[in-house]
Design a protein around this motif. Structure first.
Motif, PDB file in Angstrom:
ATOM      1  N   VAL A  23       0.831  -1.200   0.000  1.00 55.32           N
ATOM      2  CA  VAL A  23       0.000   0.000   0.000  1.00 55.32           C
ATOM      3  C   VAL A  23       0.869   1.255   0.000  1.00 55.32           C
ATOM      4  O   VAL A  23       0.619   2.196  -0.758  1.00 55.32           O
ATOM      5  CB  VAL A  23      -0.968  -0.007   1.207  1.00 55.32           C
ATOM      6  CG1 VAL A  23      -1.652   1.335   1.382  1.00 55.32           C
ATOM      7  CG2 VAL A  23      -2.007  -1.107   1.048  1.00 55.32           C
ATOM      8  N   VAL A  24       1.908   1.258   0.817  1.00 58.14           N
ATOM      9  CA  VAL A  24       2.790   2.425   0.876  1.00 58.14           C
ATOM     10  C   VAL A  24       3.458   2.648  -0.478  1.00 58.14           C
ATOM     11  O   VAL A  24       3.496   3.778  -0.973  1.00 58.14           O
ATOM     12  CB  VAL A  24       3.846   2.257   1.998  1.00 58.14           C
ATOM     13  CG1 VAL A  24       4.888   3.360   1.936  1.00 58.14           C
ATOM     14  CG2 VAL A  24       3.172   2.245   3.362  1.00 58.14           C
ATOM     15  N   GLN A  75       0.935   4.026  -2.954  1.00 58.72           N
ATOM     16  CA  GLN A  75       0.611   5.423  -2.643  1.00 58.72           C
ATOM     17  C   GLN A  75       1.767   6.324  -3.054  1.00 58.72           C
ATOM     18  O   GLN A  75       1.557   7.370  -3.667  1.00 58.72           O
ATOM     19  CB  GLN A  75       0.287   5.581  -1.150  1.00 58.72           C
ATOM     20  CG  GLN A  75      -0.203   6.961  -0.763  1.00 58.72           C
ATOM     21  CD  GLN A  75       0.899   7.987  -0.584  1.00 58.72           C
ATOM     22  OE1 GLN A  75       2.010   7.672  -0.172  1.00 58.72           O
ATOM     23  NE2 GLN A  75       0.597   9.217  -0.920  1.00 58.72           N
ATOM     24  N   GLU A  76       2.989   5.922  -2.734  1.00 54.88           N
ATOM     25  CA  GLU A  76       4.152   6.735  -3.087  1.00 54.88           C
ATOM     26  C   GLU A  76       4.327   6.856  -4.594  1.00 54.88           C
ATOM     27  O   GLU A  76       4.872   7.841  -5.080  1.00 54.88           O
ATOM     28  CB  GLU A  76       5.415   6.161  -2.446  1.00 54.88           C
ATOM     29  CG  GLU A  76       5.460   6.382  -0.949  1.00 54.88           C
ATOM     30  CD  GLU A  76       6.650   5.726  -0.270  1.00 54.88           C
ATOM     31  OE1 GLU A  76       7.339   4.884  -0.908  1.00 54.88           O
ATOM     32  OE2 GLU A  76       6.870   6.039   0.918  1.00 54.88           O
ATOM     33  N   PHE A  95      -2.839   6.492  -5.559  1.00 61.59           N
ATOM     34  CA  PHE A  95      -3.919   7.083  -4.759  1.00 61.59           C
ATOM     35  C   PHE A  95      -3.305   7.951  -3.680  1.00 61.59           C
ATOM     36  O   PHE A  95      -2.106   7.874  -3.401  1.00 61.59           O
ATOM     37  CB  PHE A  95      -4.808   5.995  -4.137  1.00 61.59           C
ATOM     38  CG  PHE A  95      -4.047   4.937  -3.372  1.00 61.59           C
ATOM     39  CD1 PHE A  95      -3.676   5.119  -2.054  1.00 61.59           C
ATOM     40  CD2 PHE A  95      -3.699   3.746  -3.992  1.00 61.59           C
ATOM     41  CE1 PHE A  95      -2.960   4.162  -1.361  1.00 61.59           C
ATOM     42  CE2 PHE A  95      -2.992   2.761  -3.313  1.00 61.59           C
ATOM     43  CZ  PHE A  95      -2.622   2.978  -1.989  1.00 61.59           C
ATOM     44  N   THR A  96      -4.129   8.791  -3.077  1.00 58.58           N
ATOM     45  CA  THR A  96      -3.674   9.642  -1.974  1.00 58.58           C
ATOM     46  C   THR A  96      -3.963   8.936  -0.653  1.00 58.58           C
ATOM     47  O   THR A  96      -4.748   7.973  -0.604  1.00 58.58           O
ATOM     48  CB  THR A  96      -4.404  10.991  -1.980  1.00 58.58           C
ATOM     49  OG1 THR A  96      -5.795  10.759  -1.685  1.00 58.58           O
ATOM     50  CG2 THR A  96      -4.256  11.709  -3.322  1.00 58.58           C
ATOM     51  N   TRP A  97      -3.345   9.421   0.410  1.00 62.76           N
ATOM     52  CA  TRP A  97      -3.640   8.843   1.725  1.00 62.76           C
ATOM     53  C   TRP A  97      -5.090   9.075   2.104  1.00 62.76           C
ATOM     54  O   TRP A  97      -5.708   8.232   2.748  1.00 62.76           O
ATOM     55  CB  TRP A  97      -2.703   9.384   2.801  1.00 62.76           C
ATOM     56  CG  TRP A  97      -1.357   8.751   2.747  1.00 62.76           C
ATOM     57  CD1 TRP A  97      -0.161   9.405   2.669  1.00 62.76           C
ATOM     58  CD2 TRP A  97      -1.039   7.347   2.758  1.00 62.76           C
ATOM     59  NE1 TRP A  97       0.868   8.485   2.630  1.00 62.76           N
ATOM     60  CE2 TRP A  97       0.359   7.219   2.683  1.00 62.76           C
ATOM     61  CE3 TRP A  97      -1.795   6.183   2.810  1.00 62.76           C
ATOM     62  CZ2 TRP A  97       1.010   5.992   2.675  1.00 62.76           C
ATOM     63  CZ3 TRP A  97      -1.152   4.955   2.801  1.00 62.76           C
ATOM     64  CH2 TRP A  97       0.231   4.868   2.740  1.00 62.76           C
ATOM     65  N   GLU A  99      -7.646   9.107   0.012  1.00 63.31           N
ATOM     66  CA  GLU A  99      -8.412   8.086  -0.712  1.00 63.31           C
ATOM     67  C   GLU A  99      -8.273   6.727  -0.034  1.00 63.31           C
ATOM     68  O   GLU A  99      -9.243   5.985   0.094  1.00 63.31           O
ATOM     69  CB  GLU A  99      -7.934   7.988  -2.156  1.00 63.31           C
ATOM     70  CG  GLU A  99      -8.297   9.193  -2.995  1.00 63.31           C
ATOM     71  CD  GLU A  99      -7.619   9.185  -4.343  1.00 63.31           C
ATOM     72  OE1 GLU A  99      -8.319   9.379  -5.343  1.00 63.31           O
ATOM     73  OE2 GLU A  99      -6.384   8.976  -4.406  1.00 63.31           O
ATOM     74  N   TRP A 100      -7.051   6.412   0.399  1.00 65.50           N
ATOM     75  CA  TRP A 100      -6.834   5.140   1.082  1.00 65.50           C
ATOM     76  C   TRP A 100      -7.650   5.088   2.379  1.00 65.50           C
ATOM     77  O   TRP A 100      -8.320   4.099   2.647  1.00 65.50           O
ATOM     78  CB  TRP A 100      -5.350   4.929   1.376  1.00 65.50           C
ATOM     79  CG  TRP A 100      -5.113   3.754   2.259  1.00 65.50           C
ATOM     80  CD1 TRP A 100      -4.714   3.778   3.560  1.00 65.50           C
ATOM     81  CD2 TRP A 100      -5.316   2.377   1.943  1.00 65.50           C
ATOM     82  NE1 TRP A 100      -4.650   2.496   4.066  1.00 65.50           N
ATOM     83  CE2 TRP A 100      -5.010   1.624   3.083  1.00 65.50           C
ATOM     84  CE3 TRP A 100      -5.720   1.707   0.797  1.00 65.50           C
ATOM     85  CZ2 TRP A 100      -5.091   0.234   3.119  1.00 65.50           C
ATOM     86  CZ3 TRP A 100      -5.811   0.322   0.827  1.00 65.50           C
ATOM     87  CH2 TRP A 100      -5.499  -0.399   1.972  1.00 65.50           C
ATOM     88  N   LEU A 145      -7.586  -2.434  -0.831  1.00 66.90           N
ATOM     89  CA  LEU A 145      -6.626  -2.359  -1.927  1.00 66.90           C
ATOM     90  C   LEU A 145      -7.236  -2.885  -3.222  1.00 66.90           C
ATOM     91  O   LEU A 145      -7.067  -2.291  -4.294  1.00 66.90           O
ATOM     92  CB  LEU A 145      -5.354  -3.136  -1.581  1.00 66.90           C
ATOM     93  CG  LEU A 145      -4.245  -3.093  -2.610  1.00 66.90           C
ATOM     94  CD1 LEU A 145      -3.838  -1.665  -2.942  1.00 66.90           C
ATOM     95  CD2 LEU A 145      -3.047  -3.891  -2.117  1.00 66.90           C
ATOM     96  N   ILE A 197      -9.483  -0.264  -4.765  1.00 65.99           N
ATOM     97  CA  ILE A 197      -8.721   0.794  -5.444  1.00 65.99           C
ATOM     98  C   ILE A 197      -8.151   0.283  -6.767  1.00 65.99           C
ATOM     99  O   ILE A 197      -8.215   0.976  -7.789  1.00 65.99           O
ATOM    100  CB  ILE A 197      -7.609   1.333  -4.522  1.00 65.99           C
ATOM    101  CG1 ILE A 197      -8.237   2.163  -3.404  1.00 65.99           C
ATOM    102  CG2 ILE A 197      -6.593   2.165  -5.302  1.00 65.99           C
ATOM    103  CD1 ILE A 197      -7.268   2.639  -2.350  1.00 65.99           C
ATOM    104  N   ARG A 226      -9.166   1.873 -10.430  1.00 67.60           N
ATOM    105  CA  ARG A 226      -8.160   2.477 -11.297  1.00 67.60           C
ATOM    106  C   ARG A 226      -7.957   1.682 -12.590  1.00 67.60           C
ATOM    107  O   ARG A 226      -7.145   2.049 -13.426  1.00 67.60           O
ATOM    108  CB  ARG A 226      -6.814   2.582 -10.571  1.00 67.60           C
ATOM    109  CG  ARG A 226      -6.808   3.451  -9.329  1.00 67.60           C
ATOM    110  CD  ARG A 226      -7.074   4.913  -9.686  1.00 67.60           C
ATOM    111  NE  ARG A 226      -6.829   5.815  -8.593  1.00 67.60           N
ATOM    112  CZ  ARG A 226      -7.692   6.089  -7.616  1.00 67.60           C
ATOM    113  NH1 ARG A 226      -8.859   5.497  -7.585  1.00 67.60           N
ATOM    114  NH2 ARG A 226      -7.399   6.943  -6.667  1.00 67.60           N
TER     115      ARG A 226
END
Length: 88
Positions: free
Chosen positions: A2-3, A6-7, A11-13, A15-16, A43, A46, A50
């Motif tokens: 997930v990290v 996101q990085e 997605f943004t934090w 959104e998460w 996850l 998302i 996407r």
């Protein structure tokens, strides 16, 4: 994972947090424990939203992983190549 996603900008934090919150406390059902299953569900939502992996693709990969886990000797890393149905 997930990290890393996101990085990479998937997605943004915020959104998460919203997606995970909905997986833990759905509007149409009771609150679920905040465990790995809820993280995975968020996850997958998302990824599907996407267009990265649809439900059928995720189901097939999960099934392949479970078969690979079953076929992998204890203590060794699980690799999808261990799935008896694995094809290159």
């Amino acid at each position: 994972m997930v990290v890393s996603l996101q990085e990479s900008g998937l997605f943004t934090w915020a959104e998460w947090a919203d997606t995970l919150g909905a997986a833990i406390r759905p509007a149409d059902g009771p609150e679920a424990p905040a465990n790995y299953g809820r993280w995975l569900a968020a996850l997958e939502i998302i990824l599907a939203a996407r267009g990265i992996a649809d439900a059928d693709t995720l189901d097939a990969r999960r099934d392949a992983f479970l078969r690979a886990a079953e076929a992998t000797p204890h203590g060794l890393p699980i690799a999808l190549e261990n799935d008896p149905l694995f094809r290159r």
